[in-house]
Motif scaffolding. Structure first.
Motif, short mmCIF file in Angstrom:
data_model
loop_
_atom_site.label_atom_id
_atom_site.label_comp_id
_atom_site.label_asym_id
_atom_site.label_seq_id
_atom_site.Cartn_x
_atom_site.Cartn_y
_atom_site.Cartn_z
N LEU A 207 0.83 -1.21 0.00
CA LEU A 207 0.00 0.00 0.00
C LEU A 207 0.85 1.26 0.00
O LEU A 207 0.40 2.31 -0.45
N GLU A 208 2.05 1.15 0.51
CA GLU A 208 2.94 2.32 0.45
C GLU A 208 3.36 2.60 -0.99
O GLU A 208 3.53 3.77 -1.37
N GLU A 209 3.49 1.53 -1.78
CA GLU A 209 3.83 1.71 -3.18
C GLU A 209 2.63 2.25 -3.97
O GLU A 209 2.79 3.13 -4.83
N GLN A 210 1.44 1.69 -3.68
CA GLN A 210 0.23 2.12 -4.37
C GLN A 210 -0.87 2.36 -3.32
O GLN A 210 -1.57 1.42 -2.94
N PRO A 211 -1.01 3.56 -2.84
CA PRO A 211 -2.03 3.83 -1.80
C PRO A 211 -3.44 3.54 -2.32
O PRO A 211 -3.71 3.57 -3.53
N SER A 212 -4.34 3.22 -1.39
CA SER A 212 -5.73 2.94 -1.72
C SER A 212 -6.63 3.67 -0.75
O SER A 212 -6.23 4.03 0.37
N THR A 213 -7.87 3.92 -1.19
CA THR A 213 -8.84 4.59 -0.33
C THR A 213 -9.48 3.64 0.67
O THR A 213 -9.97 4.08 1.71
N CYS A 214 -9.51 2.35 0.35
CA CYS A 214 -10.13 1.36 1.23
C CYS A 214 -9.52 0.00 0.94
O CYS A 214 -9.27 -0.35 -0.21
N LEU A 215 -9.30 -0.78 1.99
CA LEU A 215 -8.77 -2.13 1.87
C LEU A 215 -9.87 -3.13 2.21
O LEU A 215 -10.40 -3.13 3.31
N TRP A 216 -10.22 -3.97 1.23
CA TRP A 216 -11.20 -5.03 1.47
C TRP A 216 -10.49 -6.21 2.15
O TRP A 216 -9.45 -6.68 1.67
N LEU A 217 -11.07 -6.68 3.21
CA LEU A 217 -10.59 -7.89 3.88
C LEU A 217 -11.64 -8.97 3.66
O LEU A 217 -12.68 -8.99 4.32
N VAL A 218 -11.38 -9.85 2.71
CA VAL A 218 -12.35 -10.84 2.28
C VAL A 218 -11.96 -12.19 2.88
O VAL A 218 -10.95 -12.78 2.49
N GLY A 219 -12.75 -12.67 3.83
CA GLY A 219 -12.48 -13.96 4.47
C GLY A 219 -11.91 -13.79 5.87
O GLY A 219 -11.26 -12.78 6.20
N LEU A 220 -12.16 -14.78 6.70
CA LEU A 220 -11.76 -14.71 8.11
C LEU A 220 -10.24 -14.60 8.28
O LEU A 220 -9.77 -13.82 9.11
N PRO A 221 -9.40 -15.36 7.54
CA PRO A 221 -7.95 -15.19 7.72
C PRO A 221 -7.48 -13.77 7.42
O PRO A 221 -6.60 -13.24 8.11
N ALA A 222 -8.05 -13.14 6.38
CA ALA A 222 -7.67 -11.76 6.06
C ALA A 222 -8.09 -10.82 7.18
O ALA A 222 -7.34 -9.89 7.55
N ILE A 223 -9.28 -11.03 7.74
CA ILE A 223 -9.76 -10.17 8.84
C ILE A 223 -8.92 -10.36 10.08
O ILE A 223 -8.58 -9.41 10.79
N ARG A 224 -8.56 -11.62 10.36
CA ARG A 224 -7.86 -11.92 11.61
C ARG A 224 -6.40 -11.49 11.57
O ARG A 224 -5.88 -10.93 12.54
N PHE A 225 -5.70 -11.73 10.46
CA PHE A 225 -4.26 -11.49 10.43
C PHE A 225 -3.87 -10.20 9.73
O PHE A 225 -2.68 -9.91 9.61
N ALA A 226 -4.85 -9.42 9.28
CA ALA A 226 -4.56 -8.07 8.78
C ALA A 226 -5.34 -7.02 9.55
O ALA A 226 -4.80 -5.96 9.89
#
Length: 259
Positions: free
Chosen positions: A184-203
């Motif tokens: 994200l530092e290389e390509q900033p975003s307005t919103c990060l989608w966290l799709v799935g429980l592992p993405a929600i838990r570890f990000a």
């Protein structure tokens, strides 16, 4: 054999000498004739003589000396040395390392949004995968390009099959957050989608109660947590809540388009 002869035979077997007076003692009871008769030689006794154990001499016990106070001298006081108590040993609880979690995540980019998506099969998306087709439908409903761009290789955990490196949940969280933050530092975003429980838990440091909610994660910014693609296919009723949440969140990436 009468009792007297048996007694004398026992004494001889035990090497105990027996004797009788040669003359009559004064004031003694009259001797019996069987006592004076020698034992018959033809009647041996089946007695096994056991060796006599020598007496154990015990070491002399030294008696404590008693000091006799002299006249005019003061009695000496006994000095009692304090006994040092053993220092308590602090028992450290055994550290039980948690087993490493297992997951596969893919980071993508669609428009102004970045997507950290759980790979249901652990392999990269194929164009005909049902999960990938559902993801394209979600992007179109959100007003984003339906051909997301891959950002790096999939993140698979654990990293190593063998080794002593810590690969527990905390190590997985730090690694995933560092990986996503660098992209994200290389390509900033307005919103990060966290799709799935592992993405929600570890990000996003969330859990299943974070579905369809916005999260603010340090280093990652605004995030939107949503159920995994496989869970949405298995439970279609979850899509209704997802659409309602998307209407509230899509202003984050739709506002620049309308300005």
């Amino acid at each position: 054999m009468n009792a007297e002869l048996r007694r004398r035979a026992y004494l001889d077997a035990m090497q105990v000498a027996t004797w009788l007076p040669r003359t009559e003692l004064p004031f003694a009871a009259p001797s019996r004739a069987e006592l004076l008769a020698p034992p018959p030689a033809e009647a041996p006794l089946d007695i096994v003589s056991e060796p006599v154990a020598e007496p154990v001499r015990e070491a002399p016990v030294e008696r404590p000396k008693i000091e006799i106070p002299r006249p005019g001298a003061q009695p000496r006081q006994a000095v009692v040395e304090p006994v040092a108590e053993p220092e308590p040993v602090e028992e450290k609880p055994a550290r039980v390392s948690a087993p490493p979690p297992r997951f596969s995540l893919q980071l993508l980019r669609a428009g102004d949004c970045a997507l950290l998506v759980e790979l249901p099969t652990g392999q990269p998306f194929q164009s005909r995968d049902p999960a990938y087709i559902l993801l394209k439908d979600l992007l179109r409903a959100a007003g984003l390009p339906d051909s997301p761009q891959l950002l790096g290789e999939p993140v698979r955990w654990p990293l190593l099959v063998r080794g002593n490196m810590d690969q527990g949940p905390q190590a997985a969280l730090e690694f995933v957050q560092s990986f996503v933050a660098a992209r994200l530092e290389e390509q900033p975003s307005t919103c990060l989608w966290l799709v799935g429980l592992p993405a929600i838990r570890f990000a996003g440091e969330g859990d299943e109660h974070s579905y369809n909610r916005e999260l603010q994660v340090e280093g990652l910014g605004a995030c939107w947590a949503m159920p995994g693609l496989e869970l949405l296919m298995e439970e279609p009723a979850r899509k209704r809540e997802l659409w309602q949440a998307m209407r509230r969140v899509r202003q984050r990436w739709s506002a620049p388009a309308h300005s």
